[in-house]
Design a protein around this motif. Structure first.
Motif, PDB file in Angstrom:
ATOM      1  N   GLY A 159       0.780  -1.228   0.000  1.00  7.50           N
ATOM      2  CA  GLY A 159       0.000   0.000   0.000  1.00  7.50           C
ATOM      3  C   GLY A 159       0.807   1.269   0.000  1.00  7.50           C
ATOM      4  O   GLY A 159       0.278   2.356  -0.244  1.00  7.50           O
ATOM      5  N   ARG A 160       2.116   1.171   0.244  1.00  4.25           N
ATOM      6  CA  ARG A 160       2.953   2.379   0.256  1.00  4.25           C
ATOM      7  C   ARG A 160       3.490   2.718  -1.137  1.00  4.25           C
ATOM      8  O   ARG A 160       4.151   3.745  -1.305  1.00  4.25           O
ATOM      9  N   PHE A 161       3.235   1.868  -2.120  1.00  2.00           N
ATOM     10  CA  PHE A 161       3.770   2.077  -3.457  1.00  2.00           C
ATOM     11  C   PHE A 161       2.655   2.467  -4.424  1.00  2.00           C
ATOM     12  O   PHE A 161       1.617   1.800  -4.506  1.00  2.00           O
ATOM     13  N   LYS A 162       2.870   3.543  -5.179  1.00  2.00           N
ATOM     14  CA  LYS A 162       1.838   4.058  -6.078  1.00  2.00           C
ATOM     15  C   LYS A 162       1.377   3.032  -7.097  1.00  2.00           C
ATOM     16  O   LYS A 162       0.196   2.956  -7.438  1.00  2.00           O
ATOM     17  N   LYS A 163       2.303   2.217  -7.600  1.00  2.00           N
ATOM     18  CA  LYS A 163       1.920   1.271  -8.646  1.00  2.00           C
ATOM     19  C   LYS A 163       0.992   0.173  -8.127  1.00  2.00           C
ATOM     20  O   LYS A 163       0.328  -0.508  -8.912  1.00  2.00           O
ATOM     21  N   HIS A 164       0.927   0.000  -6.808  1.00  2.29           N
ATOM     22  CA  HIS A 164       0.029  -0.989  -6.224  1.00  2.29           C
ATOM     23  C   HIS A 164      -1.251  -0.356  -5.678  1.00  2.29           C
ATOM     24  O   HIS A 164      -2.246  -1.054  -5.477  1.00  2.29           O
ATOM     25  N   GLN A 165      -1.214   0.922  -5.404  1.00  2.33           N
ATOM     26  CA  GLN A 165      -2.360   1.560  -4.751  1.00  2.33           C
ATOM     27  C   GLN A 165      -3.621   1.503  -5.610  1.00  2.33           C
ATOM     28  O   GLN A 165      -4.731   1.397  -5.076  1.00  2.33           O
ATOM     29  N   GLY A 166      -3.454   1.540  -6.944  1.00  6.78           N
ATOM     30  CA  GLY A 166      -4.609   1.518  -7.833  1.00  6.78           C
ATOM     31  C   GLY A 166      -5.422   0.248  -7.703  1.00  6.78           C
ATOM     32  O   GLY A 166      -6.647   0.290  -7.502  1.00  6.78           O
ATOM     33  N   TYR A 167      -4.765  -0.915  -7.791  1.00  5.99           N
ATOM     34  CA  TYR A 167      -5.523  -2.159  -7.721  1.00  5.99           C
ATOM     35  C   TYR A 167      -6.019  -2.416  -6.301  1.00  5.99           C
ATOM     36  O   TYR A 167      -7.093  -3.002  -6.109  1.00  5.99           O
ATOM     37  N   LEU A 168      -5.275  -1.969  -5.274  1.00  7.19           N
ATOM     38  CA  LEU A 168      -5.761  -2.124  -3.904  1.00  7.19           C
ATOM     39  C   LEU A 168      -7.030  -1.309  -3.687  1.00  7.19           C
ATOM     40  O   LEU A 168      -7.982  -1.781  -3.047  1.00  7.19           O
ATOM     41  N   THR A 169      -7.057  -0.108  -4.231  1.00  7.74           N
ATOM     42  CA  THR A 169      -8.266   0.712  -4.127  1.00  7.74           C
ATOM     43  C   THR A 169      -9.441   0.035  -4.830  1.00  7.74           C
ATOM     44  O   THR A 169     -10.571   0.002  -4.314  1.00  7.74           O
ATOM     45  N   GLU A 170      -9.182  -0.538  -6.000  1.00 11.05           N
ATOM     46  CA  GLU A 170     -10.243  -1.218  -6.744  1.00 11.05           C
ATOM     47  C   GLU A 170     -10.785  -2.409  -5.956  1.00 11.05           C
ATOM     48  O   GLU A 170     -11.997  -2.628  -5.879  1.00 11.05           O
ATOM     49  N   ILE A 171      -9.897  -3.176  -5.360  1.00 10.20           N
ATOM     50  CA  ILE A 171     -10.318  -4.336  -4.571  1.00 10.20           C
ATOM     51  C   ILE A 171     -11.104  -3.897  -3.339  1.00 10.20           C
ATOM     52  O   ILE A 171     -12.198  -4.390  -3.056  1.00 10.20           O
ATOM     53  N   LEU A 172     -10.538  -2.941  -2.613  1.00  9.54           N
ATOM     54  CA  LEU A 172     -11.111  -2.570  -1.315  1.00  9.54           C
ATOM     55  C   LEU A 172     -12.439  -1.840  -1.440  1.00  9.54           C
ATOM     56  O   LEU A 172     -13.322  -1.992  -0.599  1.00  9.54           O
ATOM     57  N   THR A 173     -12.602  -1.040  -2.481  1.00  6.05           N
ATOM     58  CA  THR A 173     -13.884  -0.341  -2.650  1.00  6.05           C
ATOM     59  C   THR A 173     -15.006  -1.296  -3.034  1.00  6.05           C
ATOM     60  O   THR A 173     -16.175  -0.996  -2.830  1.00  6.05           O
ATOM     61  N   GLY A 174     -14.656  -2.460  -3.569  1.00  7.03           N
ATOM     62  CA  GLY A 174     -15.666  -3.458  -3.919  1.00  7.03           C
ATOM     63  C   GLY A 174     -15.868  -4.512  -2.850  1.00  7.03           C
ATOM     64  O   GLY A 174     -16.628  -5.467  -3.046  1.00  7.03           O
ATOM     65  N   THR A 175     -15.206  -4.368  -1.709  1.00  6.63           N
ATOM     66  CA  THR A 175     -15.260  -5.368  -0.640  1.00  6.63           C
ATOM     67  C   THR A 175     -16.332  -5.013   0.389  1.00  6.63           C
ATOM     68  O   THR A 175     -16.354  -3.911   0.923  1.00  6.63           O
ATOM     69  N   ASP A 176     -17.203  -5.983   0.680  1.00  2.00           N
ATOM     70  CA  ASP A 176     -18.232  -5.789   1.709  1.00  2.00           C
ATOM     71  C   ASP A 176     -17.689  -6.075   3.103  1.00  2.00           C
ATOM     72  O   ASP A 176     -18.068  -5.419   4.068  1.00  2.00           O
ATOM     73  N   LEU A 177     -16.802  -7.089   3.209  1.00  2.00           N
ATOM     74  CA  LEU A 177     -16.239  -7.478   4.503  1.00  2.00           C
ATOM     75  C   LEU A 177     -14.750  -7.732   4.346  1.00  2.00           C
ATOM     76  O   LEU A 177     -14.340  -8.547   3.513  1.00  2.00           O
ATOM     77  N   LEU A 178     -13.960  -7.042   5.137  1.00  2.00           N
ATOM     78  CA  LEU A 178     -12.511  -7.218   5.134  1.00  2.00           C
ATOM     79  C   LEU A 178     -12.119  -7.981   6.388  1.00  2.00           C
ATOM     80  O   LEU A 178     -12.518  -7.624   7.497  1.00  2.00           O
ATOM     81  N   VAL A 179     -11.330  -9.037   6.217  1.00  2.00           N
ATOM     82  CA  VAL A 179     -10.893  -9.872   7.335  1.00  2.00           C
ATOM     83  C   VAL A 179      -9.381  -9.740   7.479  1.00  2.00           C
ATOM     84  O   VAL A 179      -8.641  -9.864   6.498  1.00  2.00           O
ATOM     85  N   SER A 180      -8.926  -9.477   8.691  1.00  2.84           N
ATOM     86  CA  SER A 180      -7.497  -9.341   8.931  1.00  2.84           C
ATOM     87  C   SER A 180      -7.167  -9.739  10.361  1.00  2.84           C
ATOM     88  O   SER A 180      -8.018  -9.683  11.254  1.00  2.84           O
ATOM     89  N   GLU A 181      -5.903 -10.135  10.572  1.00  2.00           N
ATOM     90  CA  GLU A 181      -5.410 -10.424  11.921  1.00  2.00           C
ATOM     91  C   GLU A 181      -4.904  -9.150  12.604  1.00  2.00           C
ATOM     92  O   GLU A 181      -4.603  -9.179  13.791  1.00  2.00           O
ATOM     93  N   CYS A 182      -4.800  -8.055  11.860  1.00  2.00           N
ATOM     94  CA  CYS A 182      -4.145  -6.852  12.369  1.00  2.00           C
ATOM     95  C   CYS A 182      -5.088  -5.651  12.357  1.00  2.00           C
ATOM     96  O   CYS A 182      -5.639  -5.301  11.314  1.00  2.00           O
ATOM     97  N   ASN A 183      -5.229  -4.998  13.481  1.00  2.00           N
ATOM     98  CA  ASN A 183      -6.007  -3.759  13.525  1.00  2.00           C
ATOM     99  C   ASN A 183      -5.396  -2.680  12.646  1.00  2.00           C
ATOM    100  O   ASN A 183      -6.108  -1.826  12.117  1.00  2.00           O
ATOM    101  N   ARG A 184      -4.068  -2.727  12.483  1.00  2.00           N
ATOM    102  CA  ARG A 184      -3.391  -1.699  11.686  1.00  2.00           C
ATOM    103  C   ARG A 184      -3.942  -1.654  10.264  1.00  2.00           C
ATOM    104  O   ARG A 184      -3.933  -0.600   9.621  1.00  2.00           O
ATOM    105  N   ASP A 185      -4.439  -2.801   9.749  1.00  2.00           N
ATOM    106  CA  ASP A 185      -4.881  -2.868   8.360  1.00  2.00           C
ATOM    107  C   ASP A 185      -6.163  -2.093   8.119  1.00  2.00           C
ATOM    108  O   ASP A 185      -6.446  -1.694   6.987  1.00  2.00           O
TER     109      ASP A 185
END
Length: 399
Positions: A159-185
């Motif tokens: 997430g700190r790299f511009k070339k990855h931020q685009g697809y992460l935004t696309e994935i995350l905006t379409g996600t109803d539920l995000l599951v993680s082991e880390c609150n930081r995420d």
């Protein structure tokens, strides 16, 4: 009669199994990963139909996933490979390098439409997430709940790299539920456009009670140093290996084993072994079974995991369960697991810090034995398979 049989055979060859439950989940995942297997095992008695689609190009299916697929009579959930799984191997992966995951995305969407999926689950964002976002554009009138699981470095590192931020935004905006082991995420995901629900699991898998309760040799009586061997975009096994080299005279009575090595870490070890009296023993990735790995952990006084980024490392949890003293970089999610200077040592991915931590761990018998007791209690409270499965079930992931 012949024509009827022929028609039936043709229909069956399409590979779409009869739908048997109200909840039907298409999971895009690494089929060769024990982490995938351990997650799915949490749901084997939940009465869910799972359809598994590979997110990586190889055709290997982990043995524990094969067991889930074949044990249909002894569990209420069913696990099946998508009928298009065989098409998703290396040639298809090569095509997707050109067409941006559109082909595999189409195949995932076709699976979802055929089985009338109620849920689509991307188990990891970097590969499965990209494929899933393409699939979502081909679902027509189907509207499954979209679940994404953060693995390791998915957001914290990429997430700190511009070339990855685009697809992460696309994935995350379409996600109803995000599951993680880390609150930081959660905050990191919000910064990338995520607006759905968030579920934190202390860990995504648990250990059998027999593994947790097994009597083991005290850490202070063990003579093995165990090192996680990833040398990759975030893995820094080289730092741990160099620390062991610097302390070689103090490690005369210890064996040094490095597991899950990459070619870079093996090259470094081979160079060291060419002149050293005591050789470092190493194992390639996936060359050891799960039981063989646990046997190594049970023999280890110290386990060292060094990386620039991680989630909750499975290796750290394995060291806690087996009594190996954990030295772990603080770039991982260690909150709630390791108390620095008591139940382990948390360090930066810095050679001097790792050398200092290893020197302390091999010289302080009281520290490693008291840490073993603390971590054993943590394992009893938070790492049993029953406890983890119940917690994950309460999260209502597939509701």
């Amino acid at each position: 009669m012949t024509n009827t049989n022929g028609a039936s055979k043709s229909k069956a060859s399409q590979g779409f199994p009869r739908m048997t439950t109200a909840t039907r989940v298409v999971v895009v995942c690494m089929l060769d990963s024990i982490h995938t297997a351990r997650w799915l095992e949490n749901f084997k008695d939940q009465g869910i139909d799972f359809y598994l689609f590979p997110s990586t190009p190889n055709r290997r299916v982990h043995s524990q996933i094969k067991n889930l697929i074949s044990n249909a009579q002894s569990q209420t959930s069913s696990f099946r490979l998508s009928p298009f799984a065989k098409w998703a191997a290396i040639p298809m992966w090569g095509a997707d390098m050109v067409f941006g995951n559109r082909i595999r995305g189409y195949l995932v969407a076709r699976t979802a439409r055929k089985v009338k999926a109620t849920h689509m689950h991307a188990m990891e964002l970097n590969h499965a997430g990209k494929i899933s976002t393409k699939a979502l554009k081909n679902l027509e009138n189907l509207d499954p709940k979209v679940i994404s699981t953060v693995w390791g470095s998915d957001i914290f590192w990429f997430g700190r790299f511009k070339k990855h931020q685009g697809y992460l935004t696309e994935i995350l905006t379409g996600t109803d539920l995000l599951v993680s082991e880390c609150n930081r995420d959660l905050e990191l995901a919000k910064n990338l456009g995520f607006k759905g629900d968030f579920s934190k699991s202390e860990t995504l898998f648990g250990f059998a009670d027999s593994q947790i309760e097994k009597e083991r040799v005290p850490a202070s009586k063990r003579n093995l140093i165990l090192i996680k061997g990833y040398e990759s975009f975030v893995g820094r096994a080289s730092i741990a290996i160099k620390a062991a080299q610097i302390l070689s005279k103090d490690l005369d009575k210890y064996e040094i084993h490095v597991y899950s090595t990459t070619w870079k870490s093996r090259k470094l070890i081979d160079k060291y072994n060419s002149t050293a009296d005591r050789k470092i023993i190493y194992y390639k990735k996936n060359s050891l079974t799960s039981s063989q790995m646990l046997e190594l952990f049970e023999r280890a006084r110290v386990h060292i995991g060094v990386s620039l980024s991680d989630g909750v490392p499975a290796s750290m949890l394995e060291s806690m369960v087996t009594g190996a003293f954990p030295i772990q970089t603080n770039t991982a999610c260690c909150d709630g697991w390791i108390v620095d200077q008591k139940s382990g040592l948390l360090v930066s991915p810095d050679l001097d810090q790792v050398v200092s931590a290893l020197a302390k761990a091999i010289s302080d018998d009281q520290l490693v034995d008291s840490a073993m007791a603390i971590n054993h209690q943590t394992a009893i409270e938070k790492l049993s398979k029953t406890y983890v499965s119940e917690r994950i079930s309460q999260m209502g992931i597939y509701n």
